[in-house]
Every structure is written in structure tokens, then in C-alpha cells.
Design an enzyme around this catalytic site. Structure first.
Site, PDB file in Angstrom:
ATOM      1  N   LYS A  33       3.413   8.983   8.794  1.00 18.36           N
ATOM      2  CA  LYS A  33       2.571   8.706   9.972  1.00 18.36           C
ATOM      3  C   LYS A  33       3.142   9.131  11.338  1.00 18.36           C
ATOM      4  O   LYS A  33       2.749  10.142  11.899  1.00 18.36           O
ATOM      5  CB  LYS A  33       2.228   7.228   9.996  1.00 18.36           C
ATOM      6  CG  LYS A  33       1.291   6.814   8.848  1.00 18.36           C
ATOM      7  CD  LYS A  33       0.935   5.375   8.953  1.00 18.36           C
ATOM      8  CE  LYS A  33       0.000   4.897   7.871  1.00 18.36           C
ATOM      9  NZ  LYS A  33      -1.421   5.192   8.097  1.00 18.36           N
ATOM     10  N   PHE A  37       0.868  -1.183   0.000  1.00 21.76           N
ATOM     11  CA  PHE A  37       0.000   0.000   0.000  1.00 21.76           C
ATOM     12  C   PHE A  37       0.898   1.224   0.000  1.00 21.76           C
ATOM     13  O   PHE A  37       1.738   1.390   0.883  1.00 21.76           O
ATOM     14  CB  PHE A  37      -0.937   0.032   1.214  1.00 21.76           C
ATOM     15  CG  PHE A  37      -1.912   1.177   1.135  1.00 21.76           C
ATOM     16  CD1 PHE A  37      -3.046   1.100   0.347  1.00 21.76           C
ATOM     17  CD2 PHE A  37      -1.662   2.369   1.810  1.00 21.76           C
ATOM     18  CE1 PHE A  37      -3.920   2.172   0.233  1.00 21.76           C
ATOM     19  CE2 PHE A  37      -2.535   3.449   1.707  1.00 21.76           C
ATOM     20  CZ  PHE A  37      -3.670   3.342   0.922  1.00 21.76           C
ATOM     21  N   ASP A  72       9.493   2.300   1.573  1.00 22.75           N
ATOM     22  CA  ASP A  72       8.334   3.046   2.059  1.00 22.75           C
ATOM     23  C   ASP A  72       8.200   2.728   3.547  1.00 22.75           C
ATOM     24  O   ASP A  72       7.692   1.689   3.933  1.00 22.75           O
ATOM     25  CB  ASP A  72       7.086   2.629   1.267  1.00 22.75           C
ATOM     26  CG  ASP A  72       5.817   3.280   1.807  1.00 22.75           C
ATOM     27  OD1 ASP A  72       5.850   3.829   2.914  1.00 22.75           O
ATOM     28  OD2 ASP A  72       4.783   3.207   1.109  1.00 22.75           O
TER      29      ASP A  72
END
Ligand code: PLP
Length: 395
Positions: A249, A135, A220
């Protein structure tokens, strides 16, 4: 009393699958709803609230900076941006930093950088190999990069230049590599796609392959970075160094931020090649500096390692006790519990009723992604609630 959920259904685009609770306040690992009910939060803003809710160092940094300077544009130099870049470089294996506003934006920047590298150093190579069940975000390009067909379907035609291969399979990456490949992009542990942990030597093999072919390795670390897996960055777990890394995040503990980091050799953007109006503004950078300093000074990595182990042991005991648990997996504070049937939604709702917030990862799995500052006490409370919920399941 205002029915906020009713108003949401009237005014907001119905894109989110929401849990029926309206949160109004948070402190540490706890949140409260509009009726005053308290919850232990093992969702943490989807692995974002690294220091928990409204941590004083974050709140103070935001308040102080908000009274000093919020936004200037990148036409000018600003101090918190430079301070954050220096902190990141001094505490990672990367040499240069670009700051933006979200995870997908960081990944867009990383892929643009890899393409620029391909144009300049690899005879125009542009393709990025990603993995199935990855994702990488929700822009059109990051939807294309994301290896989940179901997310592609509603948005054809997606940008070209991405191909997804099996995760944890070095041969799949080797077979997909051509003279058009400029980079391989991976999550050290796949988060949204299922909390999929690769073999210990997978990333090393990918690194070796990228070196052999002269292509870039993009990690990532939007979900795995800032101690989510234990060490400050996930790559440390696997003993490899990426050429490009993205963060988001946990970096701002709730304040929106994205970061692209690159080794000097891969840092090929020239002035005007990339940019962002809000990216790297003093407000978000002051917050992220406060988070990063706190994380480093208070050995949050050590806490995640220790308490993460305790969490995993507790969950493994539940697995022994309840045969409908098929697997408990993860690293640090990125953990999934998988079941033998599609019971995740019911479990989520039962946990909610008993005062614990969890995340539905798949129809048959829940994810636990608590703030990084929790201790064994919060783990005991969460496991107690989950145990209570599981004990009520008649199979
Ligand atoms: C690994 C990974 N990359 C990228 C993203 C996208 O980040 P954002 O939602 O901030 O755009 C996410 C979000 O969950 C993620 O987990």
C-alpha cells in the site's frame, strides 16, 4: 455531462461497493469530484496515498523514469530496483528483497518462501497459521489464508495448508502448531478485519514461540508498513523482528507495488523458484524510492506519531460527547470509530455530503486512514465535520 457511474454499471464487473462520487483530481489530502466539489480525503486510496495525492516527488519520479526506461523484465539488471532493495534493507531488519505488484502478490511470495523453507529445513512442513479476522488478499491462496469465513464460502475448494486461530491469543497459536507448521503469519494490527490492536506483548510472545519451534514469523505489513502506525514498520512498535515481511500500500504512494523482505536465513528461493514479469520494474521502483526517501528524510514517522496522537485525542473527546460511540481504537493513522448500531453507511454518506471521505469498516464502524503528511489543521477539519455529522444523529 457524462454520467460515469451509469457507464460503470454497464461496463464494469459489479464487484466494488462504491460510494457515489466520481473523483477526477487530487492534491495533498484533498480530492475533487467531476462536479468540482472538494473533499478532505481520510481514505487515501485505502491507506495507499502515503504522501497524499500526486505528491511532486512521486509525480516527478514517475515522469522522469517514464521518459527513461519503464519495463525490461527481470532477465536484466535495472538500477531503480537495486536502489529500492538497498534502501529497504538499510532501513529495516531484513536482508533481502523481492519486488512484485500488489499486496496479495507479496503475501503469495511470502507463503511460497515459507513453504520452500519448510521443504528444505523443516522436513516438508507446509502449513501456515494465520488469525481470525485477518486479511491477506484476494487470490485463492490468500483467501484461504484470510481468517474470514464469509470470504471463503463463494470459492470452495480453496488451497489447503492454512488454519486461522484467534488473534491476540498466544495459546491458540501454540495449540495449532504441529510438525506440519512452517510459519505463523500476522498483521501487527489487523486492518481490514476491524482495526484490531493486540496486547503490547503479543508479537513478542509469538516471536518467542516461533523461535522455540524453529518456524518462521511472517509479518503482513501491507497496511501497517511505511509509517501507518507511526514507526517506519509496525514491528518496531512491538520490539520484534520478523523472518519475512510484506509491504505494499503506502510503499508507492499510489503507484502499485508489493515487496517481500526476508532475513538471510529465510531467504531460500533459488533462481527460477519465483518471479514476476512486471515486478520490480524501473517505473514503480523509481516511484517507491522517491516515496521512501521522502518518508525518511522528512521524519514522516514523527509526524504520524504526533498528529496521530492529536487525532486520537480529538476522537476520544467525541466519544465522551456521543454515547452511541462504543470504541475509538487504533495506532497512528489507522483508526476505527465503532458505534452501538449499524450506522456506518449513513455516517459515511453524511460525511461525504459535508466534504469528508471516510471508509466503512463494518456495518457499525468507520475507519480513518488519511495520508501520512496531514497536520493538525486537517485533523481539526475532519473532526469538525464528524462532530457536525454526529450532532445531527437523533438517538
Ligand atoms: C494486511 C493486508 N494484506 C494484504 C492485502 C491485500 O493487498 P492488495 O489489495 O494490494 O492485494 C491488504 C489489502 O487491504 C491488507 O490490508
Amino acid at each position: 455531462m457524462t454520467d460515469w457511474q451509469e457507464l460503470e454499471s454497464k461496463y464494469y464487473m459489479q464487484v466494488a461497493v462504491r460510494t457515489p462520487v466520481t473523483l477526477v483530481r487530487g492534491e495533498g489530502a484533498r480530492v475533487w469530484d467531476d462536479k468540482g466539489k472538494e473533499y478532505l480525503d481520510f481514505v487515501a486510496g485505502w491507506a495507499v496515498d502515503s504522501l497524499g495525492h500526486c505528491h511532486p516527488v512521486v509525480a516527478d519520479a514517475v515522469a522522469k523514469q517514464a521518459r527513461t526506461l519503464i519495463q525490461t523484465s527481470n532477465q536484466f539488471y535495472t538500477i531503480p530496483q537495486v536502489q529500492l532493495a538497498e534502501l529497504l534493507v538499510k532501513n529495516s531488519c531484513l536482508d533481502r528483497v523481492f519486488i512484485c505488484n500488489s499486496g496479495l502478490e507479496a503475501n503469495e511470495g511470502a507463503v511460497k518462501l515459507a513453504r520452500r523453507y519448510g521443504h528444505l529445513k523443516l522436513k516438508g512442513a507446509y502449513e501456515v497459521i494465520t488469525t481470525i479476522n485477518s486479511f491477506h488478499g484476494r487470490s485463492l491462496a490468500m483467501t484461504a489464508a484470510t481468517g474470514q469465513e464469509k470470504l471463503h464460502k463463494p470459492y470452495s475448494h480453496l488451497p489447503v495448508g492454512f488454519m486461522s486461530v484467534k488473534y491476540n491469543d498466544i495459546e491458540a497459536i501454540k495449540s495449532a502448531t504441529t510438525e506440519k507448521t512452517c510459519a505463523v503469519m500476522l498483521e501487527p494490527v489487523q486492518g481490514e478485519g476491524g482495526v484490531n490492536v493486540p496486547d503490547d506483548d503479543y508479537l513478542k510472545k509469538v516471536r518467542e514461540w516461533c523461535d522455540r519451534k524453529g518456524i518462521l514469523l511472517i509479518l503482513d505489513e501491507i497496511q501497517t508498513g511505511i509509517c501507518r502506525l507511526g514507526p517506519l514498520f509496525g514491528y518496531e512498535l512491538y520490539g520484534v523482528e520478523p523472518d519475512i515481511m510484506t509491504l505494499a500500500k503506502g510503499m508507492g504512494s499510489g503507484v502499485p507495488i508489493g515487496v517481500v523482505l526476508a532475513k538471510e536465513n529465510a531467504s531460500v528461493f533459488a533462481a527460477g523458484d519465483h518471479g514476476s514479469t512486471f515486478g520490480g520494474n524501473p517505473l514503480t521502483c523509481a516511484a517507491a524510492c522517491a516515496v521512501l526517501e521522502y518518508v525518511i528524510d522528512n521524519d514522516i514517522a514523527g509526524n504520524v506519531k504526533k498528529v496521530g496522537q492529536y487525532l486520537m485525542e480529538g476522537l476520544q473527546k467525541l466519544k465522551q460527547k456521543y454515547p452511541f460511540i462504543t470504541e475509538v481504537r487504533g495506532r497512528g493513522f489507522l483508526v476505527a470509530i465503532e458505534f452501538d448500531s449499524d450506522m456506518a453507511q449513513d455516517i459515511l454518506m453524511d460525511c461525504l455530503e459535508k466534504g469528508l471521505l471516510v471508509n466503512k469498516l463494518k456495518p457499525n464502524a468507520i475507519r480513518l486512514i488519511p495520508p501520512l503528511i496531514i497536520g493538525n489543521k486537517e485533523v481539526d477539519s475532519a473532526i469538525g465535520i464528524i462532530d457536525g455529522v454526529f450532532s445531527g444523529i437523533v438517538k
